[in-house]
Write a protein that holds these residues in place. Sequence first.
Motif, mmCIF file in Angstrom:
data_model
loop_
_atom_site.group_PDB
_atom_site.id
_atom_site.type_symbol
_atom_site.label_atom_id
_atom_site.label_comp_id
_atom_site.label_asym_id
_atom_site.label_seq_id
_atom_site.Cartn_x
_atom_site.Cartn_y
_atom_site.Cartn_z
ATOM 1 N N ASP A 218 67.382 49.624 43.347
ATOM 2 C CA ASP A 218 67.255 48.185 43.541
ATOM 3 C C ASP A 218 68.638 47.585 43.717
ATOM 4 O O ASP A 218 69.639 48.131 43.230
ATOM 5 C CB ASP A 218 66.560 47.547 42.332
ATOM 6 C CG ASP A 218 66.271 46.066 42.542
ATOM 7 O OD1 ASP A 218 66.100 45.652 43.702
ATOM 8 O OD2 ASP A 218 66.230 45.323 41.531
ATOM 9 N N TYR A 219 68.716 46.473 44.426
ATOM 10 C CA TYR A 219 69.964 45.724 44.518
ATOM 11 C C TYR A 219 69.638 44.254 44.742
ATOM 12 O O TYR A 219 68.560 43.898 45.223
ATOM 13 C CB TYR A 219 70.863 46.260 45.640
ATOM 14 C CG TYR A 219 70.472 45.832 47.031
ATOM 15 C CD1 TYR A 219 70.959 44.637 47.588
ATOM 16 C CD2 TYR A 219 69.619 46.616 47.806
ATOM 17 C CE1 TYR A 219 70.602 44.244 48.868
ATOM 18 C CE2 TYR A 219 69.258 46.232 49.078
ATOM 19 C CZ TYR A 219 69.747 45.048 49.609
ATOM 20 O OH TYR A 219 69.374 44.649 50.870
ATOM 21 N N LYS A 220 70.567 43.406 44.353
ATOM 22 C CA LYS A 220 70.382 41.971 44.530
ATOM 23 C C LYS A 220 71.741 41.303 44.640
ATOM 24 O O LYS A 220 72.758 41.838 44.184
ATOM 25 C CB LYS A 220 69.586 41.382 43.372
ATOM 26 C CG LYS A 220 70.203 41.615 41.996
ATOM 27 C CD LYS A 220 69.296 41.111 40.886
ATOM 28 C CE LYS A 220 69.881 41.424 39.512
ATOM 29 N NZ LYS A 220 68.989 40.954 38.417
ATOM 30 N N VAL A 221 71.747 40.138 45.242
ATOM 31 C CA VAL A 221 72.955 39.327 45.359
ATOM 32 C C VAL A 221 72.812 38.151 44.399
ATOM 33 O O VAL A 221 71.846 37.387 44.479
ATOM 34 C CB VAL A 221 73.158 38.821 46.799
ATOM 35 C CG1 VAL A 221 74.436 37.977 46.880
ATOM 36 C CG2 VAL A 221 73.226 39.983 47.779
ATOM 37 N N VAL A 222 73.765 38.037 43.469
ATOM 38 C CA VAL A 222 73.724 36.947 42.494
ATOM 39 C C VAL A 222 74.985 36.104 42.637
ATOM 40 O O VAL A 222 76.003 36.573 43.174
ATOM 41 C CB VAL A 222 73.611 37.493 41.051
ATOM 42 C CG1 VAL A 222 72.328 38.284 40.882
ATOM 43 C CG2 VAL A 222 74.814 38.340 40.696
ATOM 44 N N ASN A 231 74.820 43.464 42.866
ATOM 45 C CA ASN A 231 74.391 44.247 41.715
ATOM 46 C C ASN A 231 73.414 45.331 42.160
ATOM 47 O O ASN A 231 72.459 45.063 42.900
ATOM 48 C CB ASN A 231 73.731 43.350 40.661
ATOM 49 C CG ASN A 231 74.736 42.471 39.939
ATOM 50 O OD1 ASN A 231 75.945 42.545 40.192
ATOM 51 N ND2 ASN A 231 74.258 41.628 39.040
ATOM 52 N N TYR A 232 73.629 46.550 41.687
ATOM 53 C CA TYR A 232 72.828 47.701 42.113
ATOM 54 C C TYR A 232 72.299 48.482 40.908
ATOM 55 O O TYR A 232 72.938 48.518 39.849
ATOM 56 C CB TYR A 232 73.652 48.695 42.940
ATOM 57 C CG TYR A 232 74.468 48.123 44.066
ATOM 58 C CD1 TYR A 232 74.018 48.171 45.390
ATOM 59 C CD2 TYR A 232 75.727 47.564 43.828
ATOM 60 C CE1 TYR A 232 74.784 47.675 46.428
ATOM 61 C CE2 TYR A 232 76.497 47.069 44.860
ATOM 62 C CZ TYR A 232 76.026 47.127 46.159
ATOM 63 O OH TYR A 232 76.797 46.638 47.198
ATOM 64 N N GLU A 233 71.151 49.130 41.098
ATOM 65 C CA GLU A 233 70.688 50.197 40.217
ATOM 66 C C GLU A 233 70.560 51.442 41.086
ATOM 67 O O GLU A 233 69.829 51.448 42.087
ATOM 68 C CB GLU A 233 69.349 49.862 39.576
ATOM 69 C CG GLU A 233 68.891 50.953 38.608
ATOM 70 C CD GLU A 233 67.607 50.610 37.875
ATOM 71 O OE1 GLU A 233 66.999 51.532 37.279
ATOM 72 O OE2 GLU A 233 67.200 49.419 37.911
ATOM 73 N N VAL A 234 71.312 52.497 40.700
ATOM 74 C CA VAL A 234 71.441 53.693 41.542
ATOM 75 C C VAL A 234 70.918 54.911 40.787
ATOM 76 O O VAL A 234 71.105 55.038 39.570
ATOM 77 C CB VAL A 234 72.919 53.912 41.941
ATOM 78 C CG1 VAL A 234 73.062 55.135 42.846
ATOM 79 C CG2 VAL A 234 73.470 52.669 42.632
ATOM 80 N N ARG A 235 70.261 55.821 41.529
ATOM 81 C CA ARG A 235 69.781 57.062 40.921
ATOM 82 C C ARG A 235 70.954 57.958 40.522
ATOM 83 O O ARG A 235 71.965 57.977 41.203
ATOM 84 C CB ARG A 235 68.872 57.815 41.909
ATOM 85 C CG ARG A 235 67.542 57.153 42.139
ATOM 86 C CD ARG A 235 66.635 58.048 42.998
ATOM 87 N NE ARG A 235 65.311 57.433 43.151
ATOM 88 C CZ ARG A 235 64.995 56.601 44.141
ATOM 89 N NH1 ARG A 235 65.893 56.292 45.045
ATOM 90 N NH2 ARG A 235 63.788 56.067 44.202
ATOM 91 N N PRO A 236 70.829 58.742 39.415
ATOM 92 C CA PRO A 236 69.661 58.735 38.534
ATOM 93 C C PRO A 236 69.652 57.568 37.556
ATOM 94 O O PRO A 236 68.636 56.927 37.363
ATOM 95 C CB PRO A 236 69.755 60.074 37.824
ATOM 96 C CG PRO A 236 71.221 60.380 37.802
ATOM 97 C CD PRO A 236 71.783 59.816 39.066
ATOM 98 N N HIS A 237 70.791 57.272 36.912
ATOM 99 C CA HIS A 237 70.824 56.182 35.933
ATOM 100 C C HIS A 237 72.200 55.529 35.942
ATOM 101 O O HIS A 237 73.013 55.737 35.045
ATOM 102 C CB HIS A 237 70.492 56.701 34.533
ATOM 103 C CG HIS A 237 69.153 57.361 34.436
ATOM 104 N ND1 HIS A 237 67.967 56.676 34.603
ATOM 105 C CD2 HIS A 237 68.821 58.662 34.218
ATOM 106 C CE1 HIS A 237 66.958 57.511 34.476
ATOM 107 N NE2 HIS A 237 67.446 58.719 34.243
ATOM 108 N N SER A 238 72.465 54.730 36.966
ATOM 109 C CA SER A 238 73.747 54.032 37.084
ATOM 110 C C SER A 238 73.498 52.581 37.471
ATOM 111 O O SER A 238 72.562 52.271 38.219
ATOM 112 C CB SER A 238 74.649 54.693 38.136
ATOM 113 O OG SER A 238 74.982 56.004 37.760
ATOM 114 N N LEU A 239 74.361 51.706 36.948
ATOM 115 C CA LEU A 239 74.324 50.291 37.279
ATOM 116 C C LEU A 239 75.702 49.873 37.775
ATOM 117 O O LEU A 239 76.719 50.298 37.223
ATOM 118 C CB LEU A 239 73.939 49.453 36.055
ATOM 119 C CG LEU A 239 72.569 49.749 35.426
ATOM 120 C CD1 LEU A 239 72.430 49.022 34.089
ATOM 121 C CD2 LEU A 239 71.441 49.349 36.368
#
Length: 280
Positions: A218-222, A231-239
Amino acid sequence: PRLALALLLVAPCALLWVATLQPLGSSVRQPARRILLPSPLQHPGQHLPRCAASATRRSTLPALSLLAGSTLLNTRPSRAKDSPEGKPRSVPGLGEPDEDGYRMFTRPYGASASGGMRAISQGKGNFPPYKFLVPDGWIQKAVSVADPSGPETDTRFTNPEEGDLLVSLPPVFTFVDDEEIVDTVTIDEIADPMKMLSVFAPQALGIGIEEDGDDVIDYKVVEKDGLKYYNYEVRPHSLVSATVYKGHVYVLAVKASISQWGRAKKKLKAIADSFEIVKS
């Protein structure tokens, strides 16, 4: 003559031995007597009998051994900067804990680093500071130009049970080659979210990310205080949280194993969501 000579040699040692004995039949403990033997170093003109000199050497060696042992036993390790519970202390820029145990870390202003941060100045002048939340139990790690994540790594925090975080400051000229706009350009003007992530991911996350976004959950612009963040959520478990301000690129990356993610997912997301530039 031989007997007389033998008695002459033995007599000084016998006298020393007798002087230290407690009188027989005495029921009252006598205080120990201290016998000082003359030292050839203190009295160059006098010489000790061979047996007395030998006794002096034999008695000195155990005394020195006891002194050395006592010194070692009384040696204590230096006080660590971190408390036994792992709470960071004496970290420049680290605030007091809130009701949930989070501390706000604000990078000390200027290029002169202290603690676990390294001195760095890129572009024109010193970079504006950044801030983020540090959960209870996380400690700061030392960084250097030889950091495994690359020379752009500026700050690290870790908790073996919950994960790791770093802040990286990649050169803005990796993305922009126009010096006329470098001080005013924003992150959305440099590149779209997938392109931006593919450039800094190898160093910030230690993995390559394709622009097709298959590795991005997932990613979003804030927007915070008028500044845009990817802002990103990257596999396997990274932010990841990234932005650009006054000619400087800022990237915060949080990484965790499967077990760490299961235990501290909420805390890790709080760190990434709290990342913000202290605007001047």
